[in-house]
Motif scaffolding. Structure first.
Motif, PDB file in Angstrom:
ATOM      1  N   ILE A  40     -10.842 -34.189  -1.593  1.00  0.00           N
ATOM      2  CA  ILE A  40     -10.239 -33.118  -1.878  1.00  0.00           C
ATOM      3  C   ILE A  40     -11.458 -31.582  -2.116  1.00  0.00           C
ATOM      4  O   ILE A  40     -11.106 -30.723  -1.149  1.00  0.00           O
ATOM      5  CB  ILE A  40      -9.904 -32.812  -3.769  1.00  0.00           C
ATOM      6  CG1 ILE A  40      -8.654 -33.790  -3.677  1.00  0.00           C
ATOM      7  CG2 ILE A  40      -9.628 -31.389  -4.207  1.00  0.00           C
ATOM      8  CD1 ILE A  40      -8.049 -34.048  -4.742  1.00  0.00           C
ATOM      9  N   ALA A  41     -13.100 -32.177  -3.321  1.00  0.00           N
ATOM     10  CA  ALA A  41     -14.040 -30.991  -2.201  1.00  0.00           C
ATOM     11  C   ALA A  41     -14.214 -30.902  -1.318  1.00  0.00           C
ATOM     12  O   ALA A  41     -14.530 -29.269  -0.987  1.00  0.00           O
ATOM     13  CB  ALA A  41     -15.147 -31.892  -2.743  1.00  0.00           C
ATOM     14  N   ASP A  42     -13.693 -31.666  -0.385  1.00  0.00           N
ATOM     15  CA  ASP A  42     -13.634 -31.695   1.158  1.00  0.00           C
ATOM     16  C   ASP A  42     -12.884 -30.157   1.462  1.00  0.00           C
ATOM     17  O   ASP A  42     -13.113 -29.257   2.634  1.00  0.00           O
ATOM     18  CB  ASP A  42     -13.260 -32.511   2.766  1.00  0.00           C
ATOM     19  CG  ASP A  42     -14.639 -33.292   2.793  1.00  0.00           C
ATOM     20  OD1 ASP A  42     -15.940 -33.202   1.471  1.00  0.00           O
ATOM     21  OD2 ASP A  42     -14.614 -34.904   2.292  1.00  0.00           O
ATOM     22  N   ILE A  43     -11.507 -30.553   0.989  1.00  0.00           N
ATOM     23  CA  ILE A  43     -10.520 -29.499   1.251  1.00  0.00           C
ATOM     24  C   ILE A  43     -10.911 -27.828   0.133  1.00  0.00           C
ATOM     25  O   ILE A  43     -10.584 -26.980   1.799  1.00  0.00           O
ATOM     26  CB  ILE A  43      -9.294 -29.923   1.124  1.00  0.00           C
ATOM     27  CG1 ILE A  43      -9.017 -31.037   1.830  1.00  0.00           C
ATOM     28  CG2 ILE A  43      -7.794 -28.954   1.733  1.00  0.00           C
ATOM     29  CD1 ILE A  43      -8.989 -31.030   3.098  1.00  0.00           C
ATOM     30  N   GLU A  44     -11.691 -28.230  -0.524  1.00  0.00           N
ATOM     31  CA  GLU A  44     -11.986 -27.079  -1.236  1.00  0.00           C
ATOM     32  C   GLU A  44     -12.687 -25.961  -0.252  1.00  0.00           C
ATOM     33  O   GLU A  44     -13.091 -24.987   0.154  1.00  0.00           O
ATOM     34  CB  GLU A  44     -12.569 -27.239  -2.433  1.00  0.00           C
ATOM     35  CG  GLU A  44     -10.899 -27.794  -3.782  1.00  0.00           C
ATOM     36  CD  GLU A  44     -11.338 -28.024  -4.530  1.00  0.00           C
ATOM     37  OE1 GLU A  44     -12.698 -28.287  -5.104  1.00  0.00           O
ATOM     38  OE2 GLU A  44     -10.307 -28.266  -5.983  1.00  0.00           O
ATOM     39  N   LYS A  45     -13.825 -26.494   0.129  1.00  0.00           N
ATOM     40  CA  LYS A  45     -15.065 -26.801   1.073  1.00  0.00           C
ATOM     41  C   LYS A  45     -14.068 -25.567   2.458  1.00  0.00           C
ATOM     42  O   LYS A  45     -14.613 -24.458   2.764  1.00  0.00           O
ATOM     43  CB  LYS A  45     -16.236 -27.053   1.532  1.00  0.00           C
ATOM     44  CG  LYS A  45     -17.628 -26.714   2.414  1.00  0.00           C
ATOM     45  CD  LYS A  45     -18.146 -27.523   1.752  1.00  0.00           C
ATOM     46  CE  LYS A  45     -19.439 -27.575   2.850  1.00  0.00           C
ATOM     47  NZ  LYS A  45     -20.035 -26.025   1.604  1.00  0.00           N
ATOM     48  N   ILE A  46     -12.934 -26.019   2.466  1.00  0.00           N
ATOM     49  CA  ILE A  46     -12.437 -25.205   4.121  1.00  0.00           C
ATOM     50  C   ILE A  46     -12.116 -24.886   3.565  1.00  0.00           C
ATOM     51  O   ILE A  46     -12.110 -23.135   4.379  1.00  0.00           O
ATOM     52  CB  ILE A  46     -11.543 -26.594   4.785  1.00  0.00           C
ATOM     53  CG1 ILE A  46     -12.530 -27.854   5.941  1.00  0.00           C
ATOM     54  CG2 ILE A  46     -10.771 -26.087   5.705  1.00  0.00           C
ATOM     55  CD1 ILE A  46     -11.288 -29.246   5.974  1.00  0.00           C
ATOM     56  N   TRP A  47     -11.413 -24.534   2.563  1.00  0.00           N
ATOM     57  CA  TRP A  47     -10.549 -23.059   2.437  1.00  0.00           C
ATOM     58  C   TRP A  47     -11.442 -21.846   2.165  1.00  0.00           C
ATOM     59  O   TRP A  47     -11.578 -20.824   2.689  1.00  0.00           O
ATOM     60  CB  TRP A  47      -9.575 -23.339   0.483  1.00  0.00           C
ATOM     61  CG  TRP A  47      -9.089 -22.159   0.785  1.00  0.00           C
ATOM     62  CD1 TRP A  47      -7.788 -22.444   0.662  1.00  0.00           C
ATOM     63  CD2 TRP A  47      -9.241 -21.657   0.239  1.00  0.00           C
ATOM     64  NE1 TRP A  47      -6.847 -21.040   0.334  1.00  0.00           N
ATOM     65  CE2 TRP A  47      -7.626 -20.900  -0.121  1.00  0.00           C
ATOM     66  CE3 TRP A  47     -10.546 -20.322  -0.892  1.00  0.00           C
ATOM     67  CZ2 TRP A  47      -7.431 -19.123  -0.750  1.00  0.00           C
ATOM     68  CZ3 TRP A  47      -9.838 -19.413  -1.156  1.00  0.00           C
ATOM     69  CH2 TRP A  47      -8.874 -18.617  -1.439  1.00  0.00           C
ATOM     70  N   ALA A  48     -12.570 -22.495   1.584  1.00  0.00           N
ATOM     71  CA  ALA A  48     -13.643 -21.548   0.746  1.00  0.00           C
ATOM     72  C   ALA A  48     -14.337 -20.730   2.079  1.00  0.00           C
ATOM     73  O   ALA A  48     -14.552 -19.901   2.256  1.00  0.00           O
ATOM     74  CB  ALA A  48     -14.583 -22.494   0.088  1.00  0.00           C
ATOM     75  N   ASN A  49     -14.335 -21.928   3.420  1.00  0.00           N
ATOM     76  CA  ASN A  49     -15.099 -21.468   4.745  1.00  0.00           C
ATOM     77  C   ASN A  49     -14.668 -20.424   5.230  1.00  0.00           C
ATOM     78  O   ASN A  49     -14.895 -19.209   5.635  1.00  0.00           O
ATOM     79  CB  ASN A  49     -15.202 -22.246   5.203  1.00  0.00           C
ATOM     80  CG  ASN A  49     -16.736 -23.922   5.094  1.00  0.00           C
ATOM     81  OD1 ASN A  49     -17.441 -23.016   3.805  1.00  0.00           O
ATOM     82  ND2 ASN A  49     -16.950 -24.711   5.116  1.00  0.00           N
ATOM     83  N   VAL A  50     -13.168 -21.195   4.948  1.00  0.00           N
ATOM     84  CA  VAL A  50     -12.667 -19.768   5.810  1.00  0.00           C
ATOM     85  C   VAL A  50     -12.085 -18.688   5.732  1.00  0.00           C
ATOM     86  O   VAL A  50     -11.656 -17.745   6.320  1.00  0.00           O
ATOM     87  CB  VAL A  50     -10.408 -20.354   5.972  1.00  0.00           C
ATOM     88  CG1 VAL A  50      -9.583 -19.655   6.743  1.00  0.00           C
ATOM     89  CG2 VAL A  50     -10.619 -21.750   6.974  1.00  0.00           C
ATOM     90  N   GLU A  51     -12.198 -18.545   3.886  1.00  0.00           N
ATOM     91  CA  GLU A  51     -12.067 -17.119   3.247  1.00  0.00           C
ATOM     92  C   GLU A  51     -13.324 -16.095   3.542  1.00  0.00           C
ATOM     93  O   GLU A  51     -13.282 -15.209   3.832  1.00  0.00           O
ATOM     94  CB  GLU A  51     -12.205 -17.662   1.852  1.00  0.00           C
ATOM     95  CG  GLU A  51     -11.961 -16.498   1.253  1.00  0.00           C
ATOM     96  CD  GLU A  51     -10.413 -15.302   1.030  1.00  0.00           C
ATOM     97  OE1 GLU A  51     -11.004 -14.717   0.655  1.00  0.00           O
ATOM     98  OE2 GLU A  51      -9.840 -16.506   1.426  1.00  0.00           O
ATOM     99  N   GLY A  52     -14.773 -17.220   3.916  1.00  0.00           N
ATOM    100  CA  GLY A  52     -15.786 -16.595   4.019  1.00  0.00           C
ATOM    101  C   GLY A  52     -15.168 -15.689   5.678  1.00  0.00           C
ATOM    102  O   GLY A  52     -15.567 -14.274   5.401  1.00  0.00           O
ATOM    103  N   VAL A  53     -15.142 -16.350   6.608  1.00  0.00           N
ATOM    104  CA  VAL A  53     -14.907 -16.138   8.037  1.00  0.00           C
ATOM    105  C   VAL A  53     -14.084 -15.034   8.324  1.00  0.00           C
ATOM    106  O   VAL A  53     -13.857 -13.883   8.914  1.00  0.00           O
ATOM    107  CB  VAL A  53     -13.947 -16.976   8.785  1.00  0.00           C
ATOM    108  CG1 VAL A  53     -13.399 -16.124  10.298  1.00  0.00           C
ATOM    109  CG2 VAL A  53     -14.972 -18.136   8.983  1.00  0.00           C
TER     110      VAL A  53
END
Length: 153
Positions: free
Chosen positions: A6-19
């Motif tokens: 789930i931490a990997d999915i949260e990181k994907i969400w945060a990275n997408v937010e940055g872009v």
């Protein structure tokens, strides 16, 4: 595909937010935002390279987050419009300046992530233990949730 957490999915969400913010919301004026995409669209080749690069990266993140084909298609459509408008001199550049393709694609992925019940297990083990029924009940009881994804499948 390797098991995710789930931490990997949260990181994907945060990275997408940055872009999303870098590309289309560095400067926000009410509902209109401008970012690197709006700025670079006026630089031939560089703007197109940036748009294509971020499109590919967003699609890769969507694949990592196991987005459905419908979400991938929606994201691809947003990015195709963004890329196509940026390749037309002047008029297309003007449209591309105001069309937030990366923002729309990123939001589509983030909404999809938020509508998913993530389980750090594989489906066979969850069915064998009886946990699968509990996960189904969680999805049925929460109107925001639309699907279950077992991260270790």
């Amino acid at each position: 595909m390797a098991g995710r957490t789930i931490a990997d999915i949260e990181k994907i969400w945060a990275n997408v937010e940055g872009v999303k913010k870098l590309s289309d919301r560095v400067i926000g004026i009410g509902p209109v935002g401008f970012g690197m995409d709006a700025l670079l669209t006026w630089v031939p080749v560089v703007g197109t390279a940036y748009t294509v690069g971020t499109a590919g990266w967003l699609m890769w993140q969507a694949t990592r987050a196991r987005a459905t084909p419908a979400v991938l298609a929606r994201m691809a459509a947003y990015m195709a419009v963004d890329t196509a408008t940026g390749t037309v001199p002047l008029a297309g550049d003007l449209v591309d300046t105001f069309f937030p393709g990366q923002l729309l694609a990123a939001r589509a992925l983030q909404k999809h992530i938020e509508a998913t019940h993530w389980v750090e297990d594989n489906e066979a083990a969850a069915r064998a233990s009886g946990d699968h029924e509990r996960h189904l009940a969680t999805v049925r009881d929460d109107p925001k949730l639309k699907r279950i994804v077992y991260l270790h499948d």
